[in-house]
Design a protein around this motif. Structure first.
Motif: not given
Length: 141
Positions: A125-141
């Motif tokens: 609940e604490k970790f996920l609360h601020p996340i509003k969107e998830v994007k695919l990013d294959y450059a974020a390795r």
């Protein structure tokens, strides 16, 4: 130190020293500043400044979920080739389209991050609360 921080490099201490402490000292009596006031200021600042976007990618069956400076890697299905699309984000639950080696078609699949976070002793609940969107990013390795 530069006045402009890369959001991925800024630390809580940088925020306290560069922004919160001067702001508190300019407005409040030094005798009235408490640890609780400072902690609340850090939380508010992080929610405003920190991007509310997390990133997902995979390399084979290894899936990576990245938010801020936290990277969580976990095993997916052995036949996973590539996550093609994120269809839905629901506070820890992802609906994705993925390509698997055993079929030529893209298949809808589901990722539930809550048990993964709990197994890592991260409060979902604490970790996920601020996340509003998830994007695919294959450059974020």
């Amino acid at each position: 130190m530069s006045d402009i921080f890369d959001i991925n490099e800024i630390t809580e201490e940088d925020i306290k020293l560069q922004y919160i402490t001067p702001a508190l000292l300019s407005k409040w009596d030094i005798k009235k500043i408490t640890s609780v006031n400072c902690q609340l200021s850090v939380i508010l600042f992080m929610e405003i400044v920190m991007e509310n976007v997390a990133y997902l990618n995979n390399k084979g069956d290894l899936i990576q979920f990245k938010y801020g400076n936290t990277k969580i890697r976990f095993k997916g299905p052995y036949s996973l080739e590539r996550i093609e699309q994120i269809k839905e984000w629901d506070n820890g639950y992802l609906v994705v389209s993925a390509k698997y080696s055993h079929t030529d078609e893209v298949v809808e699949d589901y990722i539930d991050l809550i048990p993964i976070l709990e197994n890592l002793y991260i409060k979902p609940e604490k970790f996920l609360h601020p996340i509003k969107e998830v994007k695919l990013d294959y450059a974020a390795r």
